[in-house]
Design a protein around this motif. Structure first.
Motif, PDB file in Angstrom:
ATOM      1  N   TYR A  28     -17.577-120.978  -9.054  1.00 34.86           N
ATOM      2  CA  TYR A  28     -17.398-119.858  -9.978  1.00 34.86           C
ATOM      3  C   TYR A  28     -17.046-118.565  -9.255  1.00 34.86           C
ATOM      4  O   TYR A  28     -16.218-117.780  -9.736  1.00 34.86           O
ATOM      5  CB  TYR A  28     -18.674-119.672 -10.800  1.00 34.86           C
ATOM      6  CG  TYR A  28     -18.616-118.508 -11.749  1.00 34.86           C
ATOM      7  CD1 TYR A  28     -17.827-118.549 -12.888  1.00 34.86           C
ATOM      8  CD2 TYR A  28     -19.353-117.346 -11.501  1.00 34.86           C
ATOM      9  CE1 TYR A  28     -17.764-117.480 -13.748  1.00 34.86           C
ATOM     10  CE2 TYR A  28     -19.303-116.275 -12.363  1.00 34.86           C
ATOM     11  CZ  TYR A  28     -18.510-116.345 -13.487  1.00 34.86           C
ATOM     12  OH  TYR A  28     -18.445-115.275 -14.349  1.00 34.86           O
ATOM     13  N   GLU A  29     -17.663-118.327  -8.093  1.00 32.90           N
ATOM     14  CA  GLU A  29     -17.381-117.074  -7.397  1.00 32.90           C
ATOM     15  C   GLU A  29     -15.926-116.991  -6.952  1.00 32.90           C
ATOM     16  O   GLU A  29     -15.342-115.906  -6.880  1.00 32.90           O
ATOM     17  CB  GLU A  29     -18.311-116.873  -6.197  1.00 32.90           C
ATOM     18  CG  GLU A  29     -18.267-117.985  -5.168  1.00 32.90           C
ATOM     19  CD  GLU A  29     -19.440-118.924  -5.287  1.00 32.90           C
ATOM     20  OE1 GLU A  29     -20.074-119.206  -4.263  1.00 32.90           O
ATOM     21  OE2 GLU A  29     -19.718-119.364  -6.414  1.00 32.90           O
ATOM     22  N   LYS A  30     -15.305-118.156  -6.688  1.00 33.56           N
ATOM     23  CA  LYS A  30     -13.889-118.166  -6.304  1.00 33.56           C
ATOM     24  C   LYS A  30     -13.005-117.843  -7.502  1.00 33.56           C
ATOM     25  O   LYS A  30     -11.986-117.150  -7.377  1.00 33.56           O
ATOM     26  CB  LYS A  30     -13.524-119.527  -5.718  1.00 33.56           C
ATOM     27  CG  LYS A  30     -12.250-119.537  -4.915  1.00 33.56           C
ATOM     28  CD  LYS A  30     -12.112-120.822  -4.125  1.00 33.56           C
ATOM     29  CE  LYS A  30     -10.913-120.737  -3.183  1.00 33.56           C
ATOM     30  NZ  LYS A  30     -10.792-121.967  -2.366  1.00 33.56           N
ATOM     31  N   GLU A  32     -13.898-115.941  -9.979  1.00 29.20           N
ATOM     32  CA  GLU A  32     -14.047-114.502 -10.181  1.00 29.20           C
ATOM     33  C   GLU A  32     -13.129-113.724  -9.246  1.00 29.20           C
ATOM     34  O   GLU A  32     -12.507-112.735  -9.644  1.00 29.20           O
ATOM     35  CB  GLU A  32     -15.494-114.087  -9.928  1.00 29.20           C
ATOM     36  CG  GLU A  32     -16.453-114.376 -11.062  1.00 29.20           C
ATOM     37  CD  GLU A  32     -17.813-113.787 -10.817  1.00 29.20           C
ATOM     38  OE1 GLU A  32     -18.424-113.274 -11.764  1.00 29.20           O
ATOM     39  OE2 GLU A  32     -18.283-113.827  -9.662  1.00 29.20           O
ATOM     40  N   THR A  33     -13.048-114.154  -7.990  1.00 24.59           N
ATOM     41  CA  THR A  33     -12.234-113.458  -7.003  1.00 24.59           C
ATOM     42  C   THR A  33     -10.746-113.534  -7.347  1.00 24.59           C
ATOM     43  O   THR A  33     -10.007-112.558  -7.207  1.00 24.59           O
ATOM     44  CB  THR A  33     -12.464-114.057  -5.606  1.00 24.59           C
ATOM     45  OG1 THR A  33     -13.859-113.955  -5.278  1.00 24.59           O
ATOM     46  CG2 THR A  33     -11.653-113.310  -4.559  1.00 24.59           C
ATOM     47  N   TYR A 264     -27.630-113.952  -0.797  1.00 28.54           N
ATOM     48  CA  TYR A 264     -26.213-114.052  -1.155  1.00 28.54           C
ATOM     49  C   TYR A 264     -25.560-112.726  -0.831  1.00 28.54           C
ATOM     50  O   TYR A 264     -26.140-111.665  -1.082  1.00 28.54           O
ATOM     51  CB  TYR A 264     -26.053-114.369  -2.650  1.00 28.54           C
ATOM     52  CG  TYR A 264     -24.623-114.589  -3.085  1.00 28.54           C
ATOM     53  CD1 TYR A 264     -24.046-115.848  -3.022  1.00 28.54           C
ATOM     54  CD2 TYR A 264     -23.847-113.520  -3.548  1.00 28.54           C
ATOM     55  CE1 TYR A 264     -22.739-116.052  -3.422  1.00 28.54           C
ATOM     56  CE2 TYR A 264     -22.533-113.717  -3.938  1.00 28.54           C
ATOM     57  CZ  TYR A 264     -21.984-114.981  -3.881  1.00 28.54           C
ATOM     58  OH  TYR A 264     -20.683-115.175  -4.257  1.00 28.54           O
ATOM     59  N   TYR A 266     -21.797-110.365  -0.808  1.00 26.23           N
ATOM     60  CA  TYR A 266     -20.398-110.152  -1.162  1.00 26.23           C
ATOM     61  C   TYR A 266     -19.682-109.562   0.045  1.00 26.23           C
ATOM     62  O   TYR A 266     -20.158-108.594   0.645  1.00 26.23           O
ATOM     63  CB  TYR A 266     -20.263-109.192  -2.337  1.00 26.23           C
ATOM     64  CG  TYR A 266     -20.820-109.707  -3.642  1.00 26.23           C
ATOM     65  CD1 TYR A 266     -20.039-110.453  -4.517  1.00 26.23           C
ATOM     66  CD2 TYR A 266     -22.137-109.428  -4.003  1.00 26.23           C
ATOM     67  CE1 TYR A 266     -20.549-110.913  -5.716  1.00 26.23           C
ATOM     68  CE2 TYR A 266     -22.658-109.885  -5.208  1.00 26.23           C
ATOM     69  CZ  TYR A 266     -21.856-110.624  -6.056  1.00 26.23           C
ATOM     70  OH  TYR A 266     -22.372-111.079  -7.242  1.00 26.23           O
ATOM     71  N   THR A 302     -26.326-111.093 -10.238  1.00 26.05           N
ATOM     72  CA  THR A 302     -26.149-112.007  -9.112  1.00 26.05           C
ATOM     73  C   THR A 302     -27.295-112.998  -9.039  1.00 26.05           C
ATOM     74  O   THR A 302     -27.094-114.204  -8.824  1.00 26.05           O
ATOM     75  CB  THR A 302     -26.050-111.215  -7.795  1.00 26.05           C
ATOM     76  OG1 THR A 302     -24.958-110.297  -7.877  1.00 26.05           O
ATOM     77  CG2 THR A 302     -25.824-112.161  -6.619  1.00 26.05           C
ATOM     78  N   LYS A 305     -26.893-115.635 -11.688  1.00 25.26           N
ATOM     79  CA  LYS A 305     -25.884-116.639 -11.324  1.00 25.26           C
ATOM     80  C   LYS A 305     -26.392-117.577 -10.245  1.00 25.26           C
ATOM     81  O   LYS A 305     -26.039-118.760 -10.213  1.00 25.26           O
ATOM     82  CB  LYS A 305     -24.593-115.936 -10.890  1.00 25.26           C
ATOM     83  CG  LYS A 305     -23.903-115.206 -12.042  1.00 25.26           C
ATOM     84  CD  LYS A 305     -22.759-114.324 -11.557  1.00 25.26           C
ATOM     85  CE  LYS A 305     -22.170-113.525 -12.715  1.00 25.26           C
ATOM     86  NZ  LYS A 305     -21.123-112.575 -12.271  1.00 25.26           N
ATOM     87  N   LEU A 306     -27.217-117.060  -9.341  1.00 26.56           N
ATOM     88  CA  LEU A 306     -27.856-117.938  -8.358  1.00 26.56           C
ATOM     89  C   LEU A 306     -28.841-118.884  -9.043  1.00 26.56           C
ATOM     90  O   LEU A 306     -28.898-120.078  -8.734  1.00 26.56           O
ATOM     91  CB  LEU A 306     -28.582-117.104  -7.305  1.00 26.56           C
ATOM     92  CG  LEU A 306     -27.738-116.409  -6.243  1.00 26.56           C
ATOM     93  CD1 LEU A 306     -28.597-115.410  -5.472  1.00 26.56           C
ATOM     94  CD2 LEU A 306     -27.110-117.413  -5.290  1.00 26.56           C
ATOM     95  N   TYR A 311     -23.558-119.505  -8.620  1.00 26.79           N
ATOM     96  CA  TYR A 311     -23.347-119.080  -7.242  1.00 26.79           C
ATOM     97  C   TYR A 311     -24.129-120.001  -6.314  1.00 26.79           C
ATOM     98  O   TYR A 311     -25.232-120.455  -6.657  1.00 26.79           O
ATOM     99  CB  TYR A 311     -23.828-117.650  -7.026  1.00 26.79           C
ATOM    100  CG  TYR A 311     -22.893-116.555  -7.493  1.00 26.79           C
ATOM    101  CD1 TYR A 311     -21.686-116.864  -8.117  1.00 26.79           C
ATOM    102  CD2 TYR A 311     -23.212-115.207  -7.307  1.00 26.79           C
ATOM    103  CE1 TYR A 311     -20.840-115.860  -8.546  1.00 26.79           C
ATOM    104  CE2 TYR A 311     -22.362-114.196  -7.728  1.00 26.79           C
ATOM    105  CZ  TYR A 311     -21.180-114.527  -8.355  1.00 26.79           C
ATOM    106  OH  TYR A 311     -20.332-113.544  -8.776  1.00 26.79           O
ATOM    107  N   HIS A 314     -25.953-118.310   0.252  1.00 28.08           N
ATOM    108  CA  HIS A 314     -25.419-118.384   1.611  1.00 28.08           C
ATOM    109  C   HIS A 314     -26.490-118.775   2.630  1.00 28.08           C
ATOM    110  O   HIS A 314     -26.165-119.209   3.728  1.00 28.08           O
ATOM    111  CB  HIS A 314     -24.785-117.045   1.996  1.00 28.08           C
ATOM    112  CG  HIS A 314     -23.553-116.741   1.191  1.00 28.08           C
ATOM    113  ND1 HIS A 314     -23.158-115.457   0.875  1.00 28.08           N
ATOM    114  CD2 HIS A 314     -22.640-117.552   0.612  1.00 28.08           C
ATOM    115  CE1 HIS A 314     -22.049-115.499   0.156  1.00 28.08           C
ATOM    116  NE2 HIS A 314     -21.718-116.748  -0.017  1.00 28.08           N
TER     117      HIS A 314
END
Length: 412
Positions: A28-30, A32-33, A264, A266, A302, A305-306, A311, A314
């Motif tokens: 999902y984060e990709k 969004e980007t 996580y 950004y 955030t 989403k985690l 997400y 990391h």
């Protein structure tokens, strides 16, 4: 032609489905980007342009066959004159190629503008209230956004069309030069009977229509080439490891979710600094009602989403009922959550559910939510979604209730 049109339609259908599957399979984060304008341009504009290019193949094949047949006939009449004709054609191809390269660059520039234009359209639709409230903002948005992009695209398209028209004129000029060469130069280089010369002239004239048709399809194929490159780039960007087999719907049983040193971050984006959330240690159990509060930018969304698995942390570990959640378990983990996000989307149909078997339950929830006089569910679809934001959120709640997941997340 019929067979190739069927092939083209099947290819476009599979291509669209493949892109949709890749979007759903990409983290999902990709997504969004990358942003929605780029995805929408590929799914609509690029697929349509590529479809037009593929459907032009039958006519191209037919005309090319005529050109090959006539060329063989001209070689049979006089191979020496045919070599002279080839030299003239090569001169024409070189000139046309130079113009074609410039036209291709203009098409690429216009296609890049399409992404920006879709972004402007999205901003216009989603920000129409703010634009109506502020005249200066509205005027600058139209001037620096929509107007600039809409002026850029026609300019580049016109430039490409101009190059193609000049190339067409160049080709016609070469045709007249070729006719003059056949009439005046060919008899000197390779003496031939008048009947042979006449046959050469008529065959050359007969070839012109398919030659112009082939030249005319060049812009279509060039645009298709640009769109295909965009689709390939998007496919490469979306390609992701499979998220594991489909998970079985979890039963509403007690669950325990543990965050251990989860963080996580950004990455910096231009002048914007990076942002890091964590490390977080958190334990959630069934039966709890947790309120998460904090200022803007503190990381609430955030963390949500985690928590829901959108997400991937990391660092640190997330456990469900004591079991570590890895990449292969992420799909199963997400199946434990129903969520109504702040930027939620309300589908018109109750996808993934069985409305016919739960009609009484749906009617009861509509009553609880005080929506029974506004909307009904018929054939698995809401009779309307043209409602206020609050009312649409109530229908999103209805969908979440029907999912009956172990964990509910309500964002604002």
């Amino acid at each position: 032609q019929i067979a190739l049109v069927h092939f083209a339609q099947d290819t476009i259908l599979r291509l669209s489905r493949t892109l949709c599957d890749k979007i759903l399979g990409t983290p999902y984060e990709k997504i969004e980007t990358m942003g929605s304008p780029r995805l929408l341009a590929a799914l609509t504009e690029d697929v349509a342009v590529l479809s037009a290019a593929v459907q032009a193949i039958p006519a191209l094949a037919t005309n090319f066959a005529v050109i090959v047949g006539c060329s063989l006939y001209l070689i049979w009449l006089s191979w020496q004159v045919f070599l002279l004709s080839v030299v003239m054609v090569l001169i024409g191809v070189v000139g046309y190629r130079i113009l074609n390269v410039r036209a291709f660059a203009a098409i690429v520039s216009a296609r890049e503008g399409r992404d920006r234009l879709l972004g402007d359209f999205r901003a216009l639709i989603e920000g129409v209230k703010e634009l109506k409230l502020h005249r200066a903002r509205r005027e600058q948005f139209m001037r620096d956004g929509v107007d600039r992009t809409t002026q850029h695209m026609p300019t580049q398209n016109l430039r490409a069309t101009t190059y193609y028209m000049v190339g067409d004129g160049w080709s016609q000029l070469l045709f007249f030069a070729l006719s003059a060469m056949l009439l005046f130069l060919a008899p000197i280089v390779a003496p031939m009977p008048p009947e042979t010369l006449t046959g050469y002239i008529f065959a050359s004239l007969y070839m012109m229509t398919p030659v112009w048709a082939v030249v005319g399809t060049v812009p279509t194929f060039m645009k298709g080439r640009v769109s295909l490159a965009k689709i390939r780039q998007l496919g490469d960007a979306l390609s992701a490891a499979p998220e594991g087999p489909a998970a079985v719907q979890p039963k509403p049983a007690p669950v325990r979710i543990e965050f251990r040193d989860v963080s996580y971050h950004y990455a910096p984006n231009g002048e914007e600094k990076g942002f890091e959330l964590g490390p977080i240690d958190l334990t959630l159990e069934s039966g709890q009602v947790i309120f998460l509060t904090g200022g803007n930018g503190s990381g609430k969304s955030t963390l949500v989403k985690l928590l829901t698995g959108l997400y991937v942390p990391h660092s640190g570990a997330i456990r469900l009922n004591g079991a570590l959640i890895g990449e292969a378990d992420r799909e199963r983990y997400r199946e434990h959550f129903s969520a109504v996000f702040a930027d939620f989307y309300l589908f018109e149909a109750l996808f993934g559910l069985d409305p016919a078997a739960r009609d009484a339950e749906i009617h009861r929830y509509l009553g609880v939510l005080r929506m029974e006089d506004k909307v009904q569910v018929r054939d698995g679809k809401f009779t309307t979604t043209a409602l206020s934001t609050g009312q649409r959120k109530r229908l999103a709640l209805l969908t979440a209730y029907l999912e009956d997941r172990p964990v509910y997340v309500f964002d604002e």
